[in-house]
Scaffold this motif. Structure first.
Motif, mmCIF file in Angstrom:
data_model
loop_
_atom_site.group_PDB
_atom_site.id
_atom_site.type_symbol
_atom_site.label_atom_id
_atom_site.label_comp_id
_atom_site.label_asym_id
_atom_site.label_seq_id
_atom_site.Cartn_x
_atom_site.Cartn_y
_atom_site.Cartn_z
ATOM 1 N N ASN A 40 0.847 -1.186 0.000
ATOM 2 C CA ASN A 40 0.000 0.000 0.000
ATOM 3 C C ASN A 40 0.886 1.241 0.000
ATOM 4 O OD1 ASN A 40 -3.006 -0.964 0.611
ATOM 5 N ND2 ASN A 40 -1.637 -2.237 1.829
ATOM 6 N N PHE A 41 0.290 2.388 -0.319
ATOM 7 C CA PHE A 41 1.083 3.614 -0.372
ATOM 8 C C PHE A 41 1.779 3.878 0.956
ATOM 9 C CE2 PHE A 41 1.546 8.235 0.136
ATOM 10 C CZ PHE A 41 2.405 8.486 -0.925
ATOM 11 N N THR A 44 5.459 2.995 1.472
ATOM 12 C CA THR A 44 6.526 3.887 1.032
ATOM 13 C C THR A 44 6.844 4.925 2.101
ATOM 14 O OG1 THR A 44 5.081 5.537 -0.052
ATOM 15 C CG2 THR A 44 5.720 3.611 -1.340
ATOM 16 N N GLY A 150 -7.587 5.680 -7.123
ATOM 17 C CA GLY A 150 -6.547 5.258 -6.191
ATOM 18 C C GLY A 150 -6.978 4.048 -5.376
ATOM 19 N N ALA A 240 -4.065 12.831 0.829
ATOM 20 C CA ALA A 240 -3.085 12.469 -0.199
ATOM 21 C C ALA A 240 -2.524 13.682 -0.920
ATOM 22 C CB ALA A 240 -3.711 11.508 -1.203
ATOM 23 N N LEU A 311 3.885 2.455 -6.467
ATOM 24 C CA LEU A 311 3.055 3.101 -5.449
ATOM 25 C C LEU A 311 3.570 4.501 -5.129
ATOM 26 C CD1 LEU A 311 2.585 0.028 -3.139
ATOM 27 C CD2 LEU A 311 0.743 1.220 -4.315
ATOM 28 N N LYS A 312 4.881 4.634 -5.013
ATOM 29 C CA LYS A 312 5.460 5.935 -4.657
ATOM 30 C C LYS A 312 5.143 6.980 -5.711
ATOM 31 C CE LYS A 312 9.776 7.957 -2.976
ATOM 32 N NZ LYS A 312 11.203 7.688 -2.636
ATOM 33 N N ARG A 314 2.533 6.911 -7.526
ATOM 34 C CA ARG A 314 1.068 6.924 -7.624
ATOM 35 C C ARG A 314 0.587 6.477 -9.006
ATOM 36 N NH1 ARG A 314 -1.276 8.754 -3.208
ATOM 37 N NH2 ARG A 314 -0.162 10.132 -1.780
#
Length: 324
Positions: A40-41, A44, A150, A240, A311-312, A314
């Protein structure tokens, strides 16, 4: 056994694959063999030391996974050796095996694949808690989802449609909106090109939106809040965009609006049975074919830097999985 370890804080390239000792189950614990770990984000952020959870070094990232029960400690209940289960932890699932309390395990129905199950807990769990437990979303209501392509946003689109809402996807490009429309949104707003408040008013024929799901914050928060109708509910899911907005409280007064915080991690700790019920519901919807749990991609464990980079930056549309 192999484990992906964070030995110093930094980016994906600062992680390393290491050999570590096999886990041993304690009382009430099971040792599970991880088949697929979902990223998941926040992974990171946690490896950079920028997340609210700050594990002691070294640690493995990863908060959810699909796995198989291999051994049981004393006084365990609810699972048996050989069961396929999903697991949720604050961190630590990016390794071949972990020892975990059986209360964090939920059996996977035969009709559900590991790929569908692995990433079901956090993003979908957050969105189901927000829509069902907090907003009490009803069939026929209008739900507008910001950041709709997202992780949590796409989950909210899917779950809102399953729960019978009219879902408006709000995102920053036509490509992202097409993804949301393929997963249940019936209307859409490109807020990079259009005025968010005016577009939502037009789509609801000036009645206003019933529920706003906002994981973005920043400059979109106030126009989204202003688009709510009488007794609308505004779900504060995250920021975000980076900026925490300052909301004029008179907006809540004028329309009888509820501003509702969604802190899923605390909900899991404080209401474990409600969380378990939500997980069972999600798995049941997948088994029935009503929920798709979109997967962006499955990567070998050795490609962890590439997976975390997606993920980083996006770039993920759906779940990013690591195969052990």
């Amino acid at each position: 056994m192999k484990a992906l370890l964070c030995t110093r804080l930094g980016g994906p390239d600062d992680l390393s694959l290491e050999d570590i000792a096999e886990p041993v189950p304690g009382p009430g614990e099971a040792v599970v063999r991880i088949t697929l770990a979902a990223l998941n984000f926040f992974d990171t952020l946690i490896i950079a030391g920028r997340y609210q959870v700050k594990p002691e070094l070294p640690f493995s990232p990863g908060g959810e996974a699909a796995c198989v029960v291999e051994a049981l400690g004393p006084d365990t209940k609810g699972v048996s050796v050989g069961d396929r289960v999903i697991v949720h932890q604050k961190f630590g699932t990016c390794r071949e095996r972990i020892a975990v309390s059986t209360r964090h395990l939920t059996p996977i129905p035969d009709a559900v694949s590991d790929e569908q199950a692995a990433g079901l807990t956090i993003t979908y769990g957050t969105s189901l808690h927000a829509l069902r437990d907090r907003a009490k979303l009803q069939p026929g209501e209008t739900l507008a989802v910001l950041g709709a392509s997202g992780g949590v946003g796409l989950a909210a689109v899917e779950l809102g449609a399953i729960m019978g809402a009219r879902v408006i996807a709000c995102a920053s490009s036509p490509e992202k909106l097409r993804v949301a429309e393929a997963h249940g949104a019936t209307m859409s707003v490109d807020y990079a090109a259009d005025n968010l408040r005016e577009a939502l008013r037009t789509l609801t024929e000036d009645k206003g939106v019933d529920v706003i799901y906002d994981p973005i914050g920043g400059d979109y928060a106030e126009p989204a809040l202003r688009s709510l109708g009488w007794k609308g509910r505004y779900l504060v899911v995250g920021f975000a965009a980076g900026d925490i907005p300052r909301i004029p409280l008179n907006l809540a007064l004028l329309k009888g609006i509820d501003i509702q915080g969604v802190h899923w991690g605390v909900f899991v700790d404080r209401e474990p049975e409600a969380h378990a019920q939500n997980r069972r519901q999600l798995l049941a919807w997948v088994a029935e074919g009503r929920l798709t749990a979109k997967v962006h991609g499955v990567y070998p464990l050795a490609d962890y830097a590439e997976a975390l980079g997606i993920l980083k930056r996006r770039e993920a549309v759906g779940k990013v999985l690591l195969r052990m």
